[in-house]
Design an enzyme around this catalytic site. Sequence first.
Site, PDB file in Angstrom:
ATOM      1  N   PHE A 137      84.241  14.528 138.222  1.00  0.00           N
ATOM      2  CA  PHE A 137      84.351  15.229 136.936  1.00  0.00           C
ATOM      3  C   PHE A 137      83.687  14.366 135.876  1.00  0.00           C
ATOM      4  CE2 PHE A 137      86.107  16.572 132.924  1.00  0.00           C
ATOM      5  CZ  PHE A 137      86.043  17.957 133.030  1.00  0.00           C
ATOM      6  N   ASP A 222      80.982   6.170 135.478  1.00  0.00           N
ATOM      7  CA  ASP A 222      81.716   6.939 134.479  1.00  0.00           C
ATOM      8  C   ASP A 222      83.139   6.372 134.449  1.00  0.00           C
ATOM      9  OD1 ASP A 222      83.353   8.715 133.159  1.00  0.00           O
ATOM     10  OD2 ASP A 222      82.427  10.508 134.013  1.00  0.00           O
ATOM     11  N   LYS A 251      88.049   8.405 125.983  1.00  0.00           N
ATOM     12  CA  LYS A 251      89.508   8.499 126.097  1.00  0.00           C
ATOM     13  C   LYS A 251      90.262   7.440 125.289  1.00  0.00           C
ATOM     14  CE  LYS A 251      89.857  11.383 130.171  1.00  0.00           C
ATOM     15  NZ  LYS A 251      90.586  12.582 129.811  1.00  0.00           N
TER      16      LYS A 251
HETATM   17  C1  LIG Z   1      85.804  10.680 134.377  1.00  0.00           C
HETATM   18  C2  LIG Z   1      85.628  11.611 133.218  1.00  0.00           C
HETATM   19  N1  LIG Z   1      84.415  11.761 132.682  1.00  0.00           N
HETATM   20  C3  LIG Z   1      84.205  12.567 131.634  1.00  0.00           C
HETATM   21  C4  LIG Z   1      85.234  13.298 131.074  1.00  0.00           C
HETATM   22  C5  LIG Z   1      84.972  14.216 129.918  1.00  0.00           C
HETATM   23  O1  LIG Z   1      85.482  13.692 128.755  1.00  0.00           O
HETATM   24  P1  LIG Z   1      85.630  14.623 127.451  1.00  0.00           P
HETATM   25  O2  LIG Z   1      86.656  15.645 127.769  1.00  0.00           O
HETATM   26  O3  LIG Z   1      86.032  13.663 126.378  1.00  0.00           O
HETATM   27  O4  LIG Z   1      84.293  15.219 127.196  1.00  0.00           O
HETATM   28  C6  LIG Z   1      86.521  13.171 131.605  1.00  0.00           C
HETATM   29  C7  LIG Z   1      87.638  13.958 131.045  1.00  0.00           C
HETATM   30  O5  LIG Z   1      88.659  14.126 131.606  1.00  0.00           O
HETATM   31  C8  LIG Z   1      86.724  12.309 132.706  1.00  0.00           C
HETATM   32  O6  LIG Z   1      87.931  12.164 133.270  1.00  0.00           O
END
Ligand SMILES: Cc1ncc(COP(=O)(O)O)c(C=O)c1O
Length: 395
Positions: A137, A222, A251
């Site tokens: 994700f 990520d 986050k």
């Molecule tokens: C690993 C990871 N990358 C990217 C995101 C996306 O972040 P945002 O919702 O702030 O765009 C998330 C959100 O849960 C995530 O867990």
Amino acid sequence: MSDTWAERASRALLENYYPARLTLVRGEGCRVFDDAGLSYLDLIGGIAVNSLGHCHPAIVRAIREQCGTLMHVSNLYRNPWSVRLAEELAARVPGTRAFFCNSGAEANEAAIKLVRRHAHLKFGAARHVIISAEASFHGRTFAALTATGQPKYREGFEPLVPGFRYVPFGDLAALEAAVTGEVCAVLLEPIQGESGVRVPPQGYLAGAAKLCAERGALLVFDEVQTGLGRTGTFLACEAEGVLPDVVTLSKSLGGGIPLGAMLARGEAARAFVPGSHASTFGGNPVACAAALAFLETLDADKLLDRVRETGDWFMDALRRLATLQPKITGVRGRGLLIAVDLAVPAKPVALAAEARGYLVNAVQENSLRFAPPFIVTREELTGFLAVLEEILHQE
Ligand SMILES: Cc1ncc(COP(=O)(O)O)c(C=O)c1O
């Protein structure tokens, strides 16, 4: 207006989120309060955002002060808080320089643009493929969504961004076969969060780093969910002694204020030139001041040690509970990013916990996820374990 918040929300907001049962109006430490005045122990922490708990005094103080000093300037000008934050991040992730944005998806979007441009400059346009993992994700903007290895999120939004391929997560041989001459980068979560806290086999991240270095592809981690102490080290990839070319963060970073960052080092850090990328609010002084307070508190209160200790204790306690309660079929995670697998659907369990004053997340059909504030106590978690046992007994 006498209608409830639920009724008003259903009329006023688009229906892209599942309707919530609770309307939360206040937070303090590890607890949140609803509009009826009921209090809940927040074991999901805004999905790994409220890592110092709600309204931590250091964060509140920093934001208040900054709001009275300078709230926003455009990127036509420099502001000291974004420079200081980039320095503080580089002190923790050596050799990196930062680009700031507002969310995890935007940080990944920036990383995707960076690796494409790096390959363009170095090898030409043919080398543009990005490999990501199945069940990953990375966010909901178009390139981040395309990188997200879960068809259910991509359905109905085609055509997606060209040039993405997926490999099974944790399978080094599959990655080795996938990193061909057209590949400019590999994008991975060190631990997959949204698909249920899936920890790859030991050696996977180091193997990916070695492979990318040998084949001239950049490695992007990520760490939007896993980074900033969540797994007990500043970055989750430190557990394998690996540092990628690019790291994305968000986050926890802004202590509850929207903020994302892409950190890049080496050649990758030189791929953007003036005009390559931008964000109106990126590096916003209020968000950066909050992040500086977050990092300072993380160190001053030795919270990484605390995350490791509390996380290990909680996982042991969940495993002990699993020996007594066969409906818990698995426990996994690292630090304070933890999931349990259940032999029953997770959603009713999460709702039953909510009714008893505990917020947890049914991250998958049969899995619960916990990402509590780093300051959560063993006493608070013990209270939850008793409730979980009771709920599973009744389910
Ligand atoms: C690993 C990871 N990358 C990217 C995101 C996306 O972040 P945002 O919702 O702030 O765009 C998330 C959100 O849960 C995530 O867990």
